[in-house]
Write a protein that holds these residues in place. Structure first.
Motif, mmCIF file in Angstrom:
data_model
loop_
_atom_site.group_PDB
_atom_site.id
_atom_site.type_symbol
_atom_site.label_atom_id
_atom_site.label_comp_id
_atom_site.label_asym_id
_atom_site.label_seq_id
_atom_site.Cartn_x
_atom_site.Cartn_y
_atom_site.Cartn_z
ATOM 1 N N GLU A 300 0.826 -1.194 0.000
ATOM 2 C CA GLU A 300 0.000 0.000 0.000
ATOM 3 C C GLU A 300 0.870 1.257 0.000
ATOM 4 O O GLU A 300 0.466 2.301 -0.464
ATOM 5 N N PHE A 301 2.052 1.102 0.511
ATOM 6 C CA PHE A 301 2.948 2.253 0.662
ATOM 7 C C PHE A 301 4.339 1.793 0.241
ATOM 8 O O PHE A 301 4.926 0.929 0.883
ATOM 9 N N ARG A 354 -1.189 2.919 -2.591
ATOM 10 C CA ARG A 354 -1.901 4.166 -2.330
ATOM 11 C C ARG A 354 -0.909 5.322 -2.381
ATOM 12 O O ARG A 354 -1.201 6.376 -2.918
ATOM 13 N N VAL A 355 0.266 5.114 -1.829
ATOM 14 C CA VAL A 355 1.300 6.147 -1.908
ATOM 15 C C VAL A 355 2.591 5.521 -2.437
ATOM 16 O O VAL A 355 3.055 4.499 -1.929
ATOM 17 N N VAL A 357 6.445 6.568 -3.255
ATOM 18 C CA VAL A 357 7.464 7.606 -3.133
ATOM 19 C C VAL A 357 8.665 7.208 -3.987
ATOM 20 O O VAL A 357 9.315 6.196 -3.726
ATOM 21 N N LYS A 376 -1.319 8.171 -5.113
ATOM 22 C CA LYS A 376 -0.536 9.386 -4.897
ATOM 23 C C LYS A 376 0.928 9.065 -5.137
ATOM 24 O O LYS A 376 1.459 8.110 -4.572
ATOM 25 N N VAL A 378 4.771 10.555 -4.901
ATOM 26 C CA VAL A 378 5.634 11.596 -4.360
ATOM 27 C C VAL A 378 7.000 11.411 -5.007
ATOM 28 O O VAL A 378 7.495 10.290 -5.082
ATOM 29 N N ILE A 380 11.030 12.515 -5.064
ATOM 30 C CA ILE A 380 12.160 13.234 -4.458
ATOM 31 C C ILE A 380 13.249 13.187 -5.496
ATOM 32 O O ILE A 380 13.722 12.105 -5.854
ATOM 33 N N ALA A 392 4.121 13.261 -10.579
ATOM 34 C CA ALA A 392 3.963 13.253 -9.123
ATOM 35 C C ALA A 392 2.868 14.197 -8.641
ATOM 36 O O ALA A 392 2.615 15.245 -9.233
ATOM 37 N N ASP A 393 2.204 13.813 -7.556
ATOM 38 C CA ASP A 393 1.247 14.690 -6.911
ATOM 39 C C ASP A 393 1.965 15.664 -6.001
ATOM 40 O O ASP A 393 1.512 16.764 -5.762
ATOM 41 N N LEU A 394 3.091 15.204 -5.484
ATOM 42 C CA LEU A 394 3.917 16.089 -4.675
ATOM 43 C C LEU A 394 5.362 15.803 -5.045
ATOM 44 O O LEU A 394 5.788 14.643 -5.058
ATOM 45 N N ALA A 395 6.087 16.857 -5.408
ATOM 46 C CA ALA A 395 7.488 16.658 -5.745
ATOM 47 C C ALA A 395 8.335 17.552 -4.876
ATOM 48 O O ALA A 395 8.017 18.725 -4.692
ATOM 49 N N VAL A 396 9.369 16.985 -4.333
ATOM 50 C CA VAL A 396 10.291 17.787 -3.547
ATOM 51 C C VAL A 396 11.620 17.766 -4.275
ATOM 52 O O VAL A 396 12.192 16.701 -4.516
ATOM 53 N N ARG B 153 -2.860 -4.587 2.835
ATOM 54 C CA ARG B 153 -1.452 -4.250 3.018
ATOM 55 C C ARG B 153 -0.551 -5.470 3.059
ATOM 56 O O ARG B 153 0.459 -5.486 3.738
ATOM 57 N N GLY B 241 0.628 18.281 -10.101
ATOM 58 C CA GLY B 241 0.971 18.106 -8.709
ATOM 59 C C GLY B 241 1.649 19.344 -8.166
ATOM 60 O O GLY B 241 1.923 20.297 -8.887
ATOM 61 N N GLN B 242 1.952 19.287 -6.901
ATOM 62 C CA GLN B 242 2.608 20.403 -6.252
ATOM 63 C C GLN B 242 4.112 20.155 -6.341
ATOM 64 O O GLN B 242 4.580 19.042 -6.082
ATOM 65 N N VAL B 243 4.850 21.148 -6.752
ATOM 66 C CA VAL B 243 6.301 20.993 -6.850
ATOM 67 C C VAL B 243 6.968 21.961 -5.881
ATOM 68 O O VAL B 243 6.724 23.168 -5.944
ATOM 69 N N LEU B 244 7.761 21.427 -4.989
ATOM 70 C CA LEU B 244 8.443 22.278 -4.024
ATOM 71 C C LEU B 244 9.898 22.442 -4.447
ATOM 72 O O LEU B 244 10.683 21.508 -4.359
ATOM 73 N N VAL B 247 13.382 24.453 -1.284
ATOM 74 C CA VAL B 247 12.978 24.290 0.110
ATOM 75 C C VAL B 247 14.104 23.556 0.818
ATOM 76 O O VAL B 247 14.909 22.882 0.195
ATOM 77 N N LEU B 259 1.464 14.546 3.581
ATOM 78 C CA LEU B 259 0.758 13.718 2.606
ATOM 79 C C LEU B 259 0.603 12.284 3.110
ATOM 80 O O LEU B 259 -0.460 11.683 3.006
ATOM 81 N N VAL B 265 -1.076 6.219 5.595
ATOM 82 C CA VAL B 265 -0.261 5.043 5.345
ATOM 83 C C VAL B 265 0.823 4.838 6.403
ATOM 84 O O VAL B 265 1.496 3.827 6.412
#
Ligand code: FAD
Ligand code: SF4
Ligand code: SF4
Lengths: 422, 267, 683
Positions: A300-301, A354-355, A357, A376, A378, A380, A392-396, B153, B241-244, B247, B259, B265
Motif C-alpha cells: 500500500e505504501f 496508495r502512496v 514515493v 498518490k 511523491v 524526491i 507526481a502529486d507532490l514533488a520535492v 497491506r 501536482g505540487q512541486v516544491l 525548500v 501527505l 499510510v
C-alpha cells in the motif's frame, strides 16, 4: 482589567490589511497567540488552517476574511462543532434499518459512514413514519462519533466469540438480531473482508437474494420495498437496475455521509445472550509480515529507489522507519543494490500502492507504466524537469539523502511525542 | 504410480471455473480469480484436482475453458446449462455426489450478475464451512486445512478449517501459470446434463453496460460565498501536482509527511 | 611393403568411413521427416559451397585462403591417393598431381598451425588443437610415399631393415592422417564438418536461401510455419529427435569456428547463451551423452564463474530443457539459454556452415511455450494481452488512433483504396513512437502521398508472439490481419517498424487462404522515403550539420538486406555520417528483438548499453535509428556518469525537420494540421 473589548481602529485596520508589515504581529496580539499565519524561521509563511475561522451558531465553520475574526474568535467559550448540530431523536421508530459497519481498525471507515448515510435516507424517507438506524458492531472499538454518523441505536456485541475472524459466530449474532427486531433493511458495506462476506452469509441464511455492489438507491413506489437500486455486476462492467433487496451490500460513496445532524446512538442490548457456537473455523491470528518483504503488487505504501539514491543504508533505514515496502527502478536492480523482485515497471511489477514515493527515479516510460494505478505519487529528485515530477502529486526538489534523513527525523520525533503524550 | 505409495488417499479438490471476460475487450478468457484457484489447487501436494464448470458451451466459452485445460489438465467436467440459468442446483447436486474434500472458487464471476454469492449458497446448501479471500493453503493434515487469508497491506491471517470446506481465493493468491496451447487443445470436456433452473429474477432486471460513476465532490460546508468559490477553484486546478523547489530538506520532509498522514499510510 | 600397406590402409579407412557414415546418417534419420529435393540438392552443392559458403568464409581473407589450400589440397590428394596408391595407377601426370595436391595441403596446414598457436577465445580447443598436426601428417605422409611413385625416390627405398622401419614409420604417419581426416570425418572428429557440411549444403532446410541469392534476391529469413492442423506433429522441439533430420545434419556441420560466438550480443552481455555451444549441445543430444567433451567457451553466467561444462546431458529422446517439475534439474540446455537470444541473426549471418541457429532456438521455444506454458518473465502476460486485446501492452484496441485525433488520418475503411497503406504498428500506444509516426505522416503529406491507415482494424503483426514461440497466437493474428488487408486495394504497404515489415513481407505468405497470395510490396519507411527523394516527390532543405551515426536494425538489415536506403536518405539530408565499427551486416543488436526485453534474462550487462557504447565511440551527437524497438532500447540506457546523453532520432524525424517548406512543397491540400504537426515534431 475589564473584559469589555476595547476597540483600537488602527489595530483593526492592520488586522484587516494582510499586506501590512505588522499584520501578523497585530493578529498574534489580538488572537492571544492563536494566529493562523506567521513567518517561519526560514522566511517561509506558514499557516495553521485549524486556527482559521470560527464555528457559527448552527455548527458550521465560518471564515471571515475581514480579519477581525482572528482576534474576536477566541472570546466566548467555544463549543465543539459536534454539539452544535441539532440532535434528532426517534423515540418510536416505525421500523429499523440495520447497518453492520466494518469498523476497520476499531473506527468507522469512510465506507461505513457512507452506508450510514444511506441508512438514514432509507429511515427518514417518510417523515411521518420514520425508521431508526441500528448499528451492529462487534468487538472492542475506539469510535466516539456514532451519534454524528447517524446512528440512532447502537448494538455493541463484545464477546470473545465474535472477535477476530469469526464469521460463523457473527452470523449467529445477526440471526438473533433478526429474530429480535426483524429490521426492514439490512445494509452492509460490500468490502473485501468484513461486510462483503458477512452480508452474503446473512443473506443466504435469511434466504434473501441480496443486491450487491449497490452504488445508487432511489425511491420507487413500484418496487417491492419502495426503493430501486443500481448495482454493479460482471466485475464492474454492468449496471443492474433492480428493486432494492432486504439485504443490500453497498459500495463506498453509495450515499453522502451524515453531516448536519446528531443522533441518539442509544445503547441497545440483545434480549438474550449470544449463544456460544462451535466454530468450524479457527482463527490462529495474524501472521506477522515485514512491510519491506510484502509482495510489491500488494503493498500500500512503497518507497522506491532509483539511480539517484547514493546512501543505501539510509534508504533502507528510511523504509524501515516509515514502515514502507521497498521498490526499485531497473537501474538500481541492475547495479545490484536491490533484488530483482523489487523492480517496479514494465519488466518488473505493476504496483497499485496508495502512496508511491520515488526517490531519485527519473520516470522513464517503462517505469511509469508500472505505477499507473498508484493513487498518490511523491517524487524526491534533484532534477525539476524530469518526467517523474510531471507524474507526481507532490514533488520535492533536492538531495534524496538529506530529505530522507529529515523525514526519518520528523517521523521519529512525532512517534516520540505521541509516546510521551500517551 | 506404484500402488504401494498411495497409502495416503489423495486429497480430492474440485475447482469451480467460469468463463471470464477481459475488462477492456470483453473477450472470453479464463477468469482471473478462478485461474488463481486452479493454481492454488495445483500447488497442493497429493491432490487430485478436478475442474468443474456449469454453463453454456459455445465457441467463445470453449476457448475460455480450454484456458484452464492449458494449465495442465486432461479433462474438465462440464455441466451443460442454458444461458442465464441458475447454476446453483446443478453444482450443488454434483458436489454432493462426488463429495470432494475441498472446493475452491473465485470470489466473483466476471460475467452475469457476478454477485459473489455462489460459494456462500453452496456452503449453506452443503452445510460446509466457508473461508473467503485465501492467499494460500499451507497444509492439509488429518482432514484439517491450515489456510492463509489475505488481509489488506499484504498482511496474512492463519486459519484452520475442518474439511470438507469451500474456500474462495483472493487476488493475492499465486499468479496462475501460463495456459499452454498444446494441453489446452488436447484436453477434453466430460459433459453431463444437470438439473436446469431458470433465473427469473435476473431476467426481469434491467442490465446495461456500466456507467461511469460520478466523482464525489468534496463537500464544502462553507457558509461564505468566498469559501465556496475557493473550494471550487481548488478543484479545478487539481490536475498537476505540487512541486516544491528551493525548500530545505526539512520543509520537503514535512510536506511529504503531511501527505503520508493524509493518506493514512503511516503506522 | 608399402605397396601392400598403403592400399590396405586407404581402403580400410574408406570402409571404416563408410561404416561411420552409415551410423551418422542413422542418427540424423531419427529426426522428423522433411521434404528435400535430393538430386537437385546434390547437384547444387558445389555451387552452394563455392559461392554461398565462400562468400561468408572470404570475410576472413587469410582463413579463406588457408581453407582453400588445405581443403582443396586434401580433397584432391585423397582422390588421387586412392587412384595412385589404392589402385596403384601412378601413370603419367597423376603422381605429380598428387604431389602437388599434398604439397598445397601442407602449405595450407602450416597456416592452420600458425592460427592454432595463439587461438582466439572463440575457437574450440581440445581435439581441434591436434587437427593441424593431423593435416601435416596426412599431407607430408602422402607426399613422401608418392615420391617413389613418380620416381624421385627409388621405389626400393623401403627395402632392408632400415627401409622397413622407414616404411612402417611412413605408413604410421599416413594412417594417422587417414584416421583423422577420413575415418574421423564420419566418426565424429573435427573433420566431421566436411562430411556433414557437404550434405548439409545439399539438403539444407532452407534451399531458397541459396536460390534467392542466385537470382539477386535476399536470402530467405522468415521462420517456418508450424502446421497446427496436424495434431500428430509435435508443437516445436522438446527433444532432439523433434528436429527435422536435415536440421540435425546441419548441427553436425558446425566447425566450432566460433564466429557466431564472437558476434552474439547475448554472449557479449554475459547472458547464458553461446550459439556455438548451443549447436554443440544439440549434437550431444542427438548422439546422447554429456557436454563434458566440449572444449570451447561455455555459457556465461551472471556475476559468477561461467557455467561449467559436464553438468548437462541429453539423449535423442530425452528432454532438451528439464521440465519444471524436476526442480533445479538439468537436461541438455537451460531454458534461460534459449530465452537469451534476441533473434538478431548475427550468428546465422556469420556462420560459414550456413547453420540456422535462430530457427532451432525458436523451434525449442515453441515447445516451451506451446507445450510447457513456460514463457518466462512477462512473456505469458504479453501473450495473454495479444490474445485478449491484439496488442502486447494490453491497451484498448479501440484506441489505436487516439494519438492521432488531430491528424485526421484517412481510414482504409472509408477510402477503400489508396496508393500506400500505412502500417502503424503497436507503436501507436507508445508516446515516444507517436512522435515518429507524426513525423512520418508529415513527410508523407509533404510528398503528397495518397495513404490510408487501418486504424482500429490493425492488429499486432504477431512478430513478438512468434519469436516467443507462440505460433498459435501468431497464426491467429496473421490470418486476421490478412483478412483485413485483403478487403482493401493499395499499391504497397509502408511501415516504420522493421518487425512488422519483416513479418508482413516474409512470413505472412504462408497464411494466405488457398488461391490467394500477397500481391503487394512492403517497404520500410526509410526505403520509401528514399524513393520519394529519388523521384523528386520530396524536397529537402539540407543543412543539418550534425554528426550522426546510424544503427542498422537487425530486422531491416540482416533480415531484409536494406542497408543502403537509410544511408542514402541521411546523405540527402546532408548530415555527417560516421559509421560505428560494427555496422551494416555486422551491426550489433540493440537487444530489443525476439522478445528479449520481455523475457529479460539477466546478464553481466545490458545489450543496449553495449550498443550505446559503440555509439559513443563515434562521438556522434545523434544516433539515427529506424525501429521503435531500437528507439526504446537506446532511450532506456542511462549514460555513464559524466557523459552527455546522445539523442536518439528516428530517420522519419530527421526528414520531417528538414522538409523544404517553401511554397512549392505544399502539395497536400488536405493537410490542415501540418503546422501543428511541425511543432510536435520539432519539440
Ligand atoms: C525494454 C525496457 C524495459 C524496461 N523496464 C523497466 C522497468 O520495468 N522498470 C524500470 O524502472 N526501468 C525499466 N527500464 C529502464 C528505464 O528506461 C530507465 O532506464 C530506468 O527506469 C531509469 O532508472 P532511474 O530513474 O533509477 O535512473 P536515472 O534515469 O539515472 O534517474 C536517476 C534520477 O535520480 C535523480 N538524482 C540523481 N542524484 C540525486 C540525488 N542525490 N537526490 C535526488 N535525486 C537524484 C536524477 O535527477 C534522475 O532523475 C526499461 C527499459 C527498457 C528499454
Ligand atoms: S555454428 Fe557456425 S559460426 Fe558457430 S561455431 Fe559452428 S560453424 Fe562456426
Ligand atoms: S540470433 Fe543473435 S542473440 Fe541469438 S544466438 Fe544468434 S547472435 Fe546470439
Amino acid at each position: 482589567m475589564s473584559d469589555l473589548p476595547r476597540r483600537d481602529p488602527r489595530q483593526e485596520w492592520i488586522a484587516r490589511n494582510r499586506l501590512h508589515p505588522r499584520h501578523a504581529e497585530v493578529l498574534l496580539a489580538a488572537g492571544q497567540g492563536a494566529a493562523s499565519e506567521w513567518q517561519g524561521p526560514n522566511g517561509l509563511v506558514r499557516r495553521n488552517p485549524h486556527a482559521i475561522g470560527f464555528v457559527g451558531p448552527n455548527g458550521v465553520k465560518r471564515i471571515d476574511r475581514s480579519g477581525t475574526q482572528q482576534g474576536a474568535g477566541g472570546g466566548g467559550a467555544t463549543t465543539p462543532a459536534a454539539e452544535r448540530k441539532p440532535l434528532v431523536e426517534i423515540e418510536a421508530p416505525a421500523f429499523l434499518v440495520a447497518v453492520v459497519p466494518d469498523m476497520a481498525g476499531g473506527r468507522l471507515s469512510g465506507h461505513d459512514r457512507d452506508l450510514l448515510g444511506l441508512a438514514r435516507q432509507l429511515a427518514d424517507a417518510d417523515p411521518v413514519a420514520r425508521g431508526a438506524v441500528v448499528a451492529v458492531i462487534f468487538g472492542p472499538h475506539k469510535e466516539t462519533s456514532f451519534a454524528e454518523a447517524g446512528v440512532d441505536r447502537l448494538l455493541h456485541l463484545d464477546s470473545p466469540d465474535v472477535a477476530g475472524y469469526a464469521p460463523e459466530a457473527r452470523l449467529g449474532a445477526l440471526t438473533l438480531v433478526e429474530e429480535a427486531w426483524a429490521p426492514r433493511h439490512w445494509l452492509l458495506p460490500d468490502s473485501k473482508l468484513g461486510g462483503g462476506e458477512l452480508g452474503r452469509r446473512l443473506a443466504v441464511r435469511l434466504g434473501e437474494r441480496p443486491a450487491t455492489s449497490v452504488w445508487q438507491v432511489a425511491a420507487d413506489t413500484e418496487a417491492v420495498m419502495g426503493w430501486q437500486c443500481t448495482a454493479r455486476g460482471a466485475a464492474g462492467s454492468l449496471d443492474i437496475r433492480r428493486p432494492l433487496s432486504r439485504v443490500a451490500l453497498a459500495l463506498a460513496e453509495c450515499a453522502e455521509p451524515v453531516s448536519e445532524t446528531r443522533h441518539a446512538a442509544a445503547e441497545l442490548a440483545l434480549p438474550q445472550p449470544l449463544p456460544s457456537t462451535l466454530s468450524r473455523i479457527q482463527d490462529l491470528g495474524q501472521v506477522s509480515v515485514d512491510p519491506s518483504g510484502v509482495a510489491l503488487s500488494e503493498a500500500e505504501f512503497i518507497l522506491s529507489a532509483g539511480n539517484g539514491v547514493k546512501d543505501w543504508p539510509g534508504f533502507h533505514h528510511a523504509a524501515e522507519v516509515l514502515g514502507a515496502t521497498e521498490g526499485a527502478s531497473r537501474v538500481a536492480v541492475d547495479d545490484g543494490f536491490m533484488a530483482r523482485d523489487r523492480q517496479v515497471g514494465a519488466t518488473g511489477t505493476w504496483v497499485t500502492a496508495r502512496v508511491y514515493v520515488a526517490v531519485g527515479i527519473s520516470g522513464a516510460i517503462q517505469h511509469l507504466q508500472g505505477i499507473q494505478t498508484c493513487d498518490k505519487v511523491v517524487a524526491i529528485n534533484m532534477d525539476p524537469g524530469c518526467d517523474m515530477i510531471k507524474r507526481a502529486d507532490l514533488a520535492v526538489i533536492g538531495d534524496a539523502t538529506q530529505i530522507l534523513e529529515a523525514l526519518v527525523t520528523l517521523v521519529a520525533q512525532a512517534r516520540e511525542e505521541k509516546r510521551d503524550a500517551a | 504410480m506404484q500402488p504401494e505409495v498411495t497409502t495416503m488417499p489423495a486429497l480430492e479438490v474440485t475447482v469451480l471455473v467460469s468463463v471470464g471476460r477481459h475488462p477492456l475487450t470483453g473477450r472470453a478468457r479464463r477468469a482471473d480469480q478462478d485461474a488463481r484457484g486452479v493454481e492454488l489447487a495445483r500447488s497442493l501436494t497429493d491432490a487430485e484436482v478436478r475442474l468443474l464448470h456449469a454453463g453454456e458451451r459455445d465457441v467463445s466459452s470453449d476457448a475460455a475453458l480450454r484456458g484452464y485445460l492449458g494449465m495442465g489438465f486432461t479433462e474438465l467436467s462440464l455441466l451443460e446449462q442454458p444461458e442465464g440459468a441458475d447454476v446453483l442446483p446443478a453444482l450443488a447436486e454434483i458436489l454432493d455426489e462426488t463429495s470432494p474434500q475441498l472446493v475452491i472458487t473465485g470470489e466473483r464471476a466476471e460475467r452475469g450478475e457476478g454477485s459473489g454469492l455462489l460459494p456462500y449458497l453452496l456452503a449453506e446448501r452443503l452445510g460446509w464451512p466457508l473461508v473467503s479471500g485465501l492467499a494460500a493453503v499451507e497444509s492439509v493434515e488429518d482432514g484439517v486445512a491450515t489456510l492463509l487469508q489475505a488481509l489488506p497491506r499484504g498482511q496474512r491471517r492463519r486459519l484452520k478449517v475442518r474439511l470438507p470446506a469451500i474456500v474462495t481465493v483472493d487476488n493475492a493468491a499465486p499468479t496462475p501459470r501460463q495456459s499452454a496451447y498444446g494441453p489446452a487443445r488436447r484436453g477434453t470436456f466430460e459433459t453431463t446434463a444437470g438439473p436446469v433452473s431458470d433465473d427469473e429474477e435476473w431476467a426481469a432486471w434491467q442490465v446495461q453496460p456500466a456507467r461511469q460513476r460520478p466523482k464525489r465532490l468534496k463537500i464544502v460546508k462553507a457558509a461564505s460565498a468566498r469559501d465556496r468559490f475557493k473550494a471550487a477553484a481548488a478543484k479545478a486546478e487539481g490536475g498537476g501536482g505540487q512541486v516544491l523547489t528551493d525548500v530545505t530538506p526539512e520543509q520537503g520532509a514535512e510536506a511529504i509527511l503531511t501527505l503520508l498522514r493524509e493518506e493514512d499510510v503511516l503506522r | 611393403m608399402l605397396d601392400i600397406l598403403l592400399p590396405t590402409l586407404i581402403f580400410a579407412a574408406l570402409a571404416l568411413a563408410a561404416l561411420g557414415a552409415w551410423r551418422r546418417v542413422r542418427l540424423w534419420r531419427r529426426g522428423r521427416a522433411s521434404k528435400v529435393a535430393f538430386l537437385r540438392g546434390l547437384a547444387a552443392m558445389p555451387r552452394r559451397y563455392l559461392v554461398d559458403l565462400h562468400h561468408v568464409v572470404a570475410r576472413d581473407k587469410v582463413m579463406a585462403n588457408t581453407h582453400v589450400a588445405t581443403a582443396g589440397g586434401f580433397v584432391a590428394a585423397l582422390g588421387l591417393a586412392v587412384i595412385v596408391h589404392g589402385l596403384g595407377l601412378a601413370e603419367g601426370m597423376l603422381g605429380w598431381l598428387l604431389l602437388a595436391a599434398s604439397a598445397t595441403m601442407f602449405a595450407g596446414s602450416l597456416f592452420v598451425v600458425r592460427r592454432r598457436r595463439n587461438p582466439p577465445a572463440r575457437l574450440s580447443k581440445g581435439p581441434w588443437m591436434r587437427l593441424p598436426k593431423s593435416l601435416m601428417a596426412f599431407s607430408l605422409g602422402i607426399f613422401v610415399v608418392t615420391l617413389p611413385a613418380v620416381g624421385v625416390l627409388p621405389s626400393g627405398f623401403s627395402q632392408g631393415v632400415g627401409g622397413w622401419l622407414v616404411a612402417l614409420l611412413l605408413a604410421g604417419v599416413v594412417a594417422w592422417g587417414l584416421a583423422e581426416l577420413v575415418v574421423g570425418m564420419t566418426w565424429g572428429g573435427p573433420m566431421k564438418h566436411a562430411f556433414a557440411g557437404a550434405l548439409h549444403l545439399a539438403f539444407h532446410r532452407r534451399p531458397e536461401r541459396f536460390a534467392d541469392t542466385q537470382h539477386g534476391g535476399y536470402p530467405s529469413t522468415g521462420l517456418k510455419a508450424l502446421d497446427l492442423d496436424d495434431t500428430e506433429a509435435p508443437l516445436g522441439v522438446g527433444q532432439p529427435t523433434d528436429f527435422t533430420w536435415n536440421q540435425l545434419l546441419g548441427f553436425d556441420a558446425c566447425v566450432q569456428c566460433g564466429r557466431c560466438e564472437a558476434v552474439c550480443p547475448a554472449f557479449a552481455a554475459g547472458q547464458p547463451l553461446n550459439p556455438k555451444k548451443l549447436i554443440q549441445d544439440m549434437v550431444v543430444g542427438m548422439a546422447g551423452g554429456s557436454d563434458a567433451g566440449y572444449a570451447g567457451s561455455p555459457y556465461p553466467s551472471q556475476g559468477l564463474e561461467d557455467r561449467p561444462v559436464g553438468e548437462h546431458q541429453g539423449s535423442p529422446h530425452g528432454p532438451i530443457v528439464a521440465p519444471a517439475s524436476t526442480k533445479d534439474g538439468k537436461a541438455l540446455v537451460d531454458a534461460e539459454t534459449l530465452w537469451s537470444c534476441t533473434t538478431c541473426r548475427a550468428c546465422v549471418e556469420e556462420c560459414p556452415m550456413m547453420i540456422e541457429h535462430v530457427d532451432a532456438i525458436v523451434d525449442m521455444r515453441r515447445h516451451l511455450t506451446l507445450e510447457d506454458g513456460a514463457t518466462p518473465g512477462k512473456g505469458a502476460e504479453v501473450i495473454d494481452n495479444l490474445i485478449a486485446t491484439d496488442n502486447p501492452g494490453g491497451f484498448d484496441p479501440g484506441g489505436r488512433l487516439n494519438w492521432a485525433a488531430d491528424l485526421e488520418l484517412p481510414l482504409m475503411a472509408d477510402v477503400e483504396r489508396a496508393e500506400v497503406l500505412l502500417w502503424l504498428g503497436d507503436g501507436v500506444f507508445d508516446m515516444r513512437n507517436q512522435r515518429t509516426l507524426r513525423a512520418l505522416v508529415k513527410v508523407l503529406r509533404a510528398a503528397g502521398v495518397d495513404f490510408a491507415v487501418l486504424g482500429n482494424e490493425e492488429r499486432d503483426s504477431g512478430d513478438v508472439a512468434r519469436r516467443l514461440g507462440d505460433e498459435a497466437t501468431f497464426q491467429s493474428l496473421a490470418r486476421r490481419n490478412i483478412a483485413t488487408l485483403s478487403q482493401y486495394r493499395f499499391e504497397c504497404i509502408v511501415t516504420c517498424d522493421p518487425h512488422s515489415f519483416h513479418v508482413l513481407k516474409n512470413e505472412y505468405g504462408a497464411f494466405y487462404p488457398p488461391g490467394q497470395e500477397s500481391s503487394y510490396p512492403v517497404w520500410h519507411h526509410s526505403t520509401f522515403i528514399n524513393q520519394l527523394i529519388e523521384s523528386g516527390r520530396l524536397r529537402l532543405a539540407p543543412g543539418q550539420a550534425s554528426r550522426v551515426t546510424y544503427h542498422d536494425p537487425c530486422y531491416l538489415g540482416r533480415y531484409n538486406g536494406e542497408y543502403e536506403a537509410p544511408r542514402a536518405v541521411l546523405k540527402a539530408l546532408g548530415v555527417e555520417l560516421v559509421e560505428m565499427q560494427r555496422s551494416g551486416y555486422r551491426s550489433r543488436c540493440c537487444g530489443g528483438g525476439g522478445g528479449a526485453p520481455i523475457t529479460d534474462v539477466p546478464g553481466k550487462q545490458r545489450i543496449p548499453d553495449m550498443r550505446m557504447g559503440d555509439v559513443r565511440e563515434t562521438q556522434a551527437e545523434q544516433v539515427v535509428v529506424g525501429c521503435p524497438q531500437c528507439t526504446a532500447m537506446f532511450e532506456g540506457v542511462v549514460p555513464p556518469t559524466g557523459d552527455e546523453e546522445v539523442a536518439v532520432k528516428d530517420i522519419a524525424e530527421m526528414v520531417a525537420v528538414a522538409l523544404d517548406t517553401t511554397p512549392a512543397a505544399t502539395l497536400a491540400p488536405r493537410d490542415a494540421s501540418t503546422p501543428q504537426a511541425t511543432e510536435e515534431v520539432m519539440s
